[in-house]
Motif scaffolding. Structure first.
Motif, PDB file in Angstrom:
ATOM      1  N   SER A  83       0.858  -1.188   0.000  1.00  0.00           N
ATOM      2  CA  SER A  83       0.000   0.000   0.000  1.00  0.00           C
ATOM      3  C   SER A  83       0.895   1.240   0.000  1.00  0.00           C
ATOM      4  CB  SER A  83      -0.901   0.026   1.248  1.00  0.00           C
ATOM      5  OG  SER A  83      -0.126   0.245   2.409  1.00  0.00           O
ATOM      6  N   GLY A  84       0.296   2.369  -0.318  1.00  0.00           N
ATOM      7  CA  GLY A  84       1.029   3.632  -0.229  1.00  0.00           C
ATOM      8  C   GLY A  84       1.492   3.883   1.193  1.00  0.00           C
ATOM      9  N   SER A  85       0.639   3.546   2.145  1.00  0.00           N
ATOM     10  CA  SER A  85       1.010   3.774   3.549  1.00  0.00           C
ATOM     11  C   SER A  85       2.210   2.924   3.945  1.00  0.00           C
ATOM     12  CB  SER A  85      -0.182   3.474   4.461  1.00  0.00           C
ATOM     13  OG  SER A  85      -1.162   4.460   4.268  1.00  0.00           O
ATOM     14  N   GLU A 152       4.612  16.914   1.147  1.00  0.00           N
ATOM     15  CA  GLU A 152       3.488  16.396   0.348  1.00  0.00           C
ATOM     16  C   GLU A 152       3.066  17.567  -0.512  1.00  0.00           C
ATOM     17  OE1 GLU A 152       0.702  13.769   2.551  1.00  0.00           O
ATOM     18  OE2 GLU A 152      -0.867  14.786   1.423  1.00  0.00           O
ATOM     19  N   SER A 156      -3.656  16.601  -0.777  1.00  0.00           N
ATOM     20  CA  SER A 156      -4.740  16.115  -1.624  1.00  0.00           C
ATOM     21  C   SER A 156      -6.109  16.685  -1.259  1.00  0.00           C
ATOM     22  CB  SER A 156      -4.777  14.586  -1.584  1.00  0.00           C
ATOM     23  OG  SER A 156      -4.919  14.146  -0.250  1.00  0.00           O
ATOM     24  N   LYS A 206      -3.953   4.854  -6.601  1.00  0.00           N
ATOM     25  CA  LYS A 206      -4.648   5.958  -7.278  1.00  0.00           C
ATOM     26  C   LYS A 206      -4.393   5.868  -8.785  1.00  0.00           C
ATOM     27  CE  LYS A 206      -5.555   6.793  -3.038  1.00  0.00           C
ATOM     28  NZ  LYS A 206      -4.740   7.584  -2.116  1.00  0.00           N
ATOM     29  N   TRP A 336      -9.116   8.322  -5.188  1.00  0.00           N
ATOM     30  CA  TRP A 336      -9.273   8.922  -6.526  1.00  0.00           C
ATOM     31  C   TRP A 336      -8.347   8.182  -7.466  1.00  0.00           C
ATOM     32  CZ3 TRP A 336      -5.607  11.094  -3.305  1.00  0.00           C
ATOM     33  CH2 TRP A 336      -4.355  11.339  -3.876  1.00  0.00           C
TER      34      TRP A 336
HETATM   35  C1  LIG Z   1      -4.261   7.227  -0.703  1.00  0.00           C
HETATM   36  C2  LIG Z   1      -3.110   8.038  -0.262  1.00  0.00           C
HETATM   37  C3  LIG Z   1      -2.072   7.509   0.503  1.00  0.00           C
HETATM   38  C4  LIG Z   1      -2.118   6.115   1.056  1.00  0.00           C
HETATM   39  O1  LIG Z   1      -2.048   5.170   0.055  1.00  0.00           O
HETATM   40  P1  LIG Z   1      -2.706   3.719   0.200  1.00  0.00           P
HETATM   41  O2  LIG Z   1      -2.354   3.077  -1.070  1.00  0.00           O
HETATM   42  O3  LIG Z   1      -4.184   3.938   0.386  1.00  0.00           O
HETATM   43  O4  LIG Z   1      -2.103   3.091   1.401  1.00  0.00           O
HETATM   44  C5  LIG Z   1      -0.989   8.309   0.801  1.00  0.00           C
HETATM   45  N1  LIG Z   1      -0.930   9.583   0.394  1.00  0.00           N
HETATM   46  C6  LIG Z   1      -1.907  10.145  -0.327  1.00  0.00           C
HETATM   47  C7  LIG Z   1      -1.777  11.567  -0.750  1.00  0.00           C
HETATM   48  C8  LIG Z   1      -3.024   9.391  -0.675  1.00  0.00           C
HETATM   49  O5  LIG Z   1      -4.003   9.952  -1.364  1.00  0.00           O
END
Ligand SMILES: *Cc1c(COP(=O)(O)O)cnc(C)c1O
Length: 387
Positions: A83-85, A152, A156, A206, A336
């Protein structure tokens, strides 16, 4: 440059001659890899970050994606996460230890806030938030033990930016690392490593996936930095991507350029049609002339994608809710970057979850322009405003 981009998306890393000419790369759905002899195993164990030994380390399907993502961000290497996290947590945790301080922009992604405020705090790493729209704010907030500057740009929801070059230069002078969440722009519309940022993270859930069917994350940086992350949190915490999800991301990449182009163009057109609407108080979009950092956004970001926020004129939260409920073409949801248009009002986050709603004005409604016909999206917003 256009030529390079399509080459990365369609060719790079795909050794089709080894795969019987398969146009779509093979899915190596295997956890383990066997060797002809002990010497082969021993040798591969020395280079587990680049040779498949076991799929928590390297996997050939994931390897193609690593190569493409590094090329897209202009870095030496990349790692792919569940995941992004997971990507963000790994990038941060590989680089801080007890006693260190992280200087972060205010209101980073909600679960990045939890990382700083809960997990890292418990391990003796402190942090400070600054808005970060002026480079001097960073200099003023540095401490002798600041190890990492976390960015960042843009965020967002309200799309505040940081001057990447100025912050990277300051950090380099002081021997401090810089990291950015680049999810908003995707690697196509902003490459922070061009400005000297050390670590670039993405939520691949995303734009990179693009079909709302995969949760995934990416971390890009130098070879030595990626090695540090690999032999640190990547292998120990093990938040890795499954080969099938990597394969889905490779499929998503084929159309990344045209999807982003469509979303951006639609978002810009919608805003051009809505900017004088009497029920809209304010528009938030990095490439809209009303953005206070418009010229910086034009410099740093090629385009601004499909995500924008409107502040609606309303006297009560209920009116915002009714507006969102009347929308037919925009699904009410978080996230998104997929094919479908979305709406997410800030007031939906009031009362919990992982969100920090008190920071966000209840009049703010975030939209994502997907791939549907722009005219029907506009018509939908107008009918909902008309109430
Ligand atoms: C969705 C999101 C994340 C987290 O990513 P995941 O894939 O949901 O874990 C981190 N930063 C931003 C800006 C995001 O929109």
């Amino acid at each position: 440059m256009e030529q390079d981009l399509s080459h990365i998306l369609n060719q790079l890393g795909e050794a089709r001659e080894h795969w019987m000419g398969a146009v779509s790369p093979p899915l190596y759905q295997t956890s383990n890899f066997a060797f002809p002899d002990v010497a082969g195993l021993r040798e591969s164990l020395q280079k587990e970050q680049s040779i498949p030994v076991y799929s928590r380390g390297q996997n050939p399907t994931v390897a193609i994606l690593r190569e493409k993502m590094a090329a897209l961000e202009g870095t030496e290497d990349a790692l792919i996460f569940a995941s992004g996290s997971a990507a963000i947590a790994a990038g941060v945790m590989a680089n801080v230890k007890k006693g260190d301080h992280v200087l972060s922009v205010a209101k980073p992604y909600s679960w990045t806030q939890k990382l700083l405020e809960q997990i890292l705090a418990d391990f003796g790493v402190s942090h400070t938030y600054i808005r970060g729209i002026r480079p001097e704010e960073f200099e003023e907030a540095l401490r002798p033990n600041t190890r990492l500057i976390y960015l960042e740009s843009p965020n967002s929801f309200t799309f505040d930016l940081q001057d990447l070059q100025a912050v990277a230069e300051l950090a380099r002078q002081k021997g401090i690392l810089t990291m950015i969440d680049n999810s908003y722009s995707s690697p196509l519309y902003q490459n922070p490593s061009d400005y000297g940022i050390d670590l670039v993270a993405h939520s691949a859930s995303k734009y990179i996936s693009g079909h709302s069917d995969t949760v995934a994350g990416i971390l890009c940086g130098s070879r030595s930095m990626m090695e540090k992350v690999f032999y640190g949190p990547y292998m120990t915490l093990g938040g890795i991507i499954a080969p099938f999800n990597a394969w889905l991301l490779l499929r998503g990449l084929r159309t990344l350029e045209i999807r982003l182009e469509r979303s951006s163009t639609t978002a810009e057109w919608l805003l051009s049609q809505l900017e004088n609407h009497p029920k809209i108080e304010h528009i938030y979009y990095p490439h809209h002339s009303s953005h206070p950092q418009f010229s910086l956004a034009k410099e740093q970001m090629k385009k601004a994608g499909g995500l924008f926020t409107l502040a609606l004129k309303a006297d009560q939260m209920e009116e915002i809710e009714r507006f969102c409920n009347r929308l037919k073409r925009f699904l009410i949801a978080v996230s998104w970057g997929g094919h479908e248009s979305l709406v997410f009002p800030a007031c939906a986050a009031y009362s919990g979850g992982g969100y920090q709603p008190e920071d966000l004005n209840w009049k703010l409604v975030r939209f994502y322009a997907g791939l549907e016909a722009p005219a029907s999206l506009l018509e939908d917003i107008l009918q909902a405003l008309d109430e």
